[in-house]
Design a protein around this motif. Structure first.
Motif, PDB file in Angstrom:
ATOM      1  N   GLN A  26       0.723  -1.063  -0.276  1.00 40.35           N
ATOM      2  CA  GLN A  26      -0.200  -0.445  -0.045  1.00 40.35           C
ATOM      3  C   GLN A  26       0.218   1.061   0.170  1.00 40.35           C
ATOM      4  O   GLN A  26       0.301   2.470  -0.417  1.00 40.35           O
TER       5      GLN A  26
ATOM      6  N   VAL B  85       2.311   1.293  -3.936  1.00 40.31           N
ATOM      7  CA  VAL B  85       1.438   2.283  -4.993  1.00 40.31           C
ATOM      8  C   VAL B  85       0.065   2.971  -3.908  1.00 40.31           C
ATOM      9  O   VAL B  85      -0.286   1.576  -3.888  1.00 40.31           O
ATOM     10  N   PRO B  86       0.271   4.045  -3.823  1.00 43.94           N
ATOM     11  CA  PRO B  86      -0.764   3.939  -2.474  1.00 43.94           C
ATOM     12  C   PRO B  86      -2.005   3.980  -3.307  1.00 43.94           C
ATOM     13  O   PRO B  86      -3.010   3.706  -2.471  1.00 43.94           O
ATOM     14  N   HIS B  87      -1.934   4.294  -4.884  1.00 39.58           N
ATOM     15  CA  HIS B  87      -3.893   4.848  -4.877  1.00 39.58           C
ATOM     16  C   HIS B  87      -4.244   3.479  -5.572  1.00 39.58           C
ATOM     17  O   HIS B  87      -4.867   3.398  -5.878  1.00 39.58           O
ATOM     18  N   VAL B  88      -3.495   1.992  -5.466  1.00 38.16           N
ATOM     19  CA  VAL B  88      -3.801   0.676  -6.368  1.00 38.16           C
ATOM     20  C   VAL B  88      -5.047   0.232  -5.076  1.00 38.16           C
ATOM     21  O   VAL B  88      -5.009   0.070  -3.851  1.00 38.16           O
ATOM     22  N   GLN B  89      -6.106  -0.487  -6.150  1.00 40.05           N
ATOM     23  CA  GLN B  89      -7.092  -1.563  -5.705  1.00 40.05           C
ATOM     24  C   GLN B  89      -7.023  -2.457  -5.773  1.00 40.05           C
ATOM     25  O   GLN B  89      -6.378  -2.957  -7.360  1.00 40.05           O
TER      26      GLN B  89
ATOM     27  N   ASP C  32      -4.842   1.142 -10.552  1.00 43.96           N
ATOM     28  CA  ASP C  32      -4.899   2.226  -9.956  1.00 43.96           C
ATOM     29  C   ASP C  32      -5.687   3.243 -11.277  1.00 43.96           C
ATOM     30  O   ASP C  32      -5.307   3.418 -12.510  1.00 43.96           O
TER      31      ASP C  32
ATOM     32  N   ASP D 267      -6.382   6.236 -11.203  1.00 38.78           N
ATOM     33  CA  ASP D 267      -5.986   7.946 -10.958  1.00 38.78           C
ATOM     34  C   ASP D 267      -4.596   7.421 -12.253  1.00 38.78           C
ATOM     35  O   ASP D 267      -4.734   8.307 -13.314  1.00 38.78           O
ATOM     36  N   ALA D 268      -4.200   6.405 -12.221  1.00 44.44           N
ATOM     37  CA  ALA D 268      -2.380   6.780 -14.110  1.00 44.44           C
ATOM     38  C   ALA D 268      -2.998   5.970 -14.450  1.00 44.44           C
ATOM     39  O   ALA D 268      -2.341   5.953 -15.217  1.00 44.44           O
TER      40      ALA D 268
END
Length: 103
Positions: free
Chosen positions: A18, A21-25, A41, A43-44
């Protein structure tokens, strides 16, 4: 590839990921009688999917970032440090963002 998608079944590994890659689901899909471990991700605009094929882990990834490469790199660092538990981890927060370290 050194790590399979099932590495994300471990809570401590997911905690380390996390911060890489903090925005990964993450989600797991059953498709064609196999589990596919997916990270996205939004956003990316990036994604990766890890799955077993003939007993070997395979990865497909696309978009603006190589998510699985980032995940693997950070988890390999954590493994090389002996997989320290979360109570030995430290979260550093500053003007440049967050980073996770371990003793």
């Amino acid at each position: 590839m050194a790590l399979g998608g099932d590495v994300l079944d471990d809570w401590s590994a997911r905690f380390v990921v996390q911060f890489a890659v903090p925005h990964v689901q993450r989600l797991t899909l059953e498709r064609d009688v196999r589990a596919e471990h997916v990270v996205i991700d939004v956003d990316a605009g990036a994604w990766a999917v890890a799955f077993q094929d003939g007993g070997q882990w395979m990865v497909r990834q696309g978009g603006s970032a190589r998510l699985w490469d980032q995940i693997t790199e950070r988890l390999m660092q954590w493994h090389a440090a002996g997989r320290p538990p979360t109570d030995r981890m430290r979260l550093h927060i500053g003007p440049d963002g967050q980073r996770l370290t371990w003793a």
